[in-house]
Design a protein around this motif. Structure first.
Motif, PDB file in Angstrom:
ATOM      1  N   LYS A 175       0.828  -1.205   0.000  1.00 11.53           N
ATOM      2  CA  LYS A 175       0.000   0.000   0.000  1.00 11.53           C
ATOM      3  C   LYS A 175       0.866   1.260   0.000  1.00 11.53           C
ATOM      4  O   LYS A 175       0.532   2.255  -0.653  1.00 11.53           O
ATOM      5  CB  LYS A 175      -0.934  -0.009   1.200  1.00 11.53           C
ATOM      6  CG  LYS A 175      -2.040  -1.056   1.106  1.00 11.53           C
ATOM      7  CD  LYS A 175      -2.917  -1.060   2.345  1.00 11.53           C
ATOM      8  CE  LYS A 175      -4.012  -2.115   2.243  1.00 11.53           C
ATOM      9  NZ  LYS A 175      -4.848  -2.173   3.469  1.00 11.53           N
ATOM     10  N   THR A 179       0.793   4.106  -2.917  1.00 12.40           N
ATOM     11  CA  THR A 179       0.496   5.507  -2.613  1.00 12.40           C
ATOM     12  C   THR A 179       1.595   6.431  -3.126  1.00 12.40           C
ATOM     13  O   THR A 179       1.322   7.462  -3.767  1.00 12.40           O
ATOM     14  CB  THR A 179       0.324   5.700  -1.097  1.00 12.40           C
ATOM     15  OG1 THR A 179      -0.759   4.890  -0.638  1.00 12.40           O
ATOM     16  CG2 THR A 179       0.038   7.159  -0.772  1.00 12.40           C
ATOM     17  N   LYS A 183       1.363   9.382  -6.209  1.00 12.82           N
ATOM     18  CA  LYS A 183       1.776  10.779  -6.030  1.00 12.82           C
ATOM     19  C   LYS A 183       2.865  11.160  -7.032  1.00 12.82           C
ATOM     20  O   LYS A 183       2.867  12.264  -7.583  1.00 12.82           O
ATOM     21  CB  LYS A 183       2.270  11.001  -4.604  1.00 12.82           C
ATOM     22  CG  LYS A 183       1.178  10.906  -3.546  1.00 12.82           C
ATOM     23  CD  LYS A 183       1.753  11.137  -2.151  1.00 12.82           C
ATOM     24  CE  LYS A 183       0.670  11.069  -1.093  1.00 12.82           C
ATOM     25  NZ  LYS A 183       1.222  11.260   0.276  1.00 12.82           N
TER      26      LYS A 183
END
Length: 285
Positions: A175, A179, A183
């Motif tokens: 995860k 993430t 970004k």
């Protein structure tokens, strides 16, 4: 001429962490440096780690830490490109700049994952100093063009981007990588698109042959997964059969295994060129 500019060191369980930049041609490439602790004998080798197409440098964090446990220094670079022109060439210049900025008393090796496998090859050819070893892991831009069909690309991208979510017992790492990757893509969408288009046009086959003919002392290792949905096993094996790699390694797992498997990363650092090292400044002695 490229130059390192590093910030203050931060103590970590494995050694030292620093952030900084490599400046060249009025540009600055972000770098994340990890060094072994005082209780580990230094190897004299610095590994430059080049991440994949959509990857934030944090994706290679575990690999960098494993390098320090073996006595190496590790430098992860964040590709600078934000535009749409000469995308892979600019990425290769980033790699070359980082290589050339390293101190003269260290040997240099490069590890590139996915897109980084292409930029590692091209960057090594542009660097002004010798490179001890190049390890490409699930490398992009190696497949023959006939394997880049629309169906295969769409299916492969979907599977490759969702692969980390299927990991058992490592959901937090998966995860976190997802993430940071999201970004990273949002900060440079034009570059991601341009680099993707460049990667599915042609290959680095000529560059691999040229690199080996120019520098027989550079040890080339290619590693590819038996369950890679982005670059399937059969397609990879057929595409690289005539490439002059010194060693080929088919590993169990998918495209992103190096990002979340520290033991696998350690195995890659241990596999490669053996024998006495030759530090560049020793050649002139």
């Amino acid at each position: 001429m490229s130059q390192f500019e590093l910030g203050e060191s931060q103590s970590r369980p494995y050694g030292i962490r620093r952030t900084g930049a490599v400046t060249y041609a009025k540009a600055a490439v972000e770098v994340y440096v990890r060094e072994p602790g005082e209780d580990i004998e230094p190897s004299g080798i610095t590994w430059v780690l080049a991440p994949g197409l959509t990857e934030d440098p944090a994706a290679l964090r575990l690999a960098a830490i494993e390098a320090t446990k073996l006595g190496h220094k590790a430098v992860i670079l964040a590709h600078l490109t934000k535009g749409i022109f000469n995308a892979l060439d600019n990425n290769a210049n980033d790699v070359a700049a980082v290589v050339d900025a390293l101190p003269s008393d260290t040997e240099v090796a490069i590890m590139g994952h996915s897109k980084g496998g292409a930029t590692a090859i091209r960057g090594a050819r542009r660097a002004r100093r010798p490179v001890r070893q190049i390890t490409t892991v699930a490398p992009a831009h190696h497949l023959l063009e006939r394997f880049y069909t629309r169906e295969n690309i769409l299916h492969g991208i979907w599977d490759a981007r969702h692969e980390p979510l299927s990991l058992e017992g490592d959901s937090l790492t998966a995860k976190a990588i997802k993430t940071s990757t999201a970004k990273h893509c949002l900060r440079r969408p034009l570059a991601v698109g341009a680099e993707f288009l460049a990667l599915i046009r042609g290959s680095v086959h000529d560059e691999v042959h040229a690199l080996k003919s120019e520098s027989n002392n550079t040890y080339l290792l290619i590693a590819y997964g038996d369950d890679d949905r982005l670059y399937p096993l059969r397609a990879m094996e057929e595409s690289i059969v005539d490439l002059p790699y010194d060693d080929q390694m088919c590993y169990e797992g998918g495209h992103c295994r190096i990002n979340y498997d520290a033991d696998f990363a350690r195995m890659l650092f241990l596999r490669g060129r053996q024998g006495p090292r030759v530090i560049p400044n020793q050649l002139a002695a």
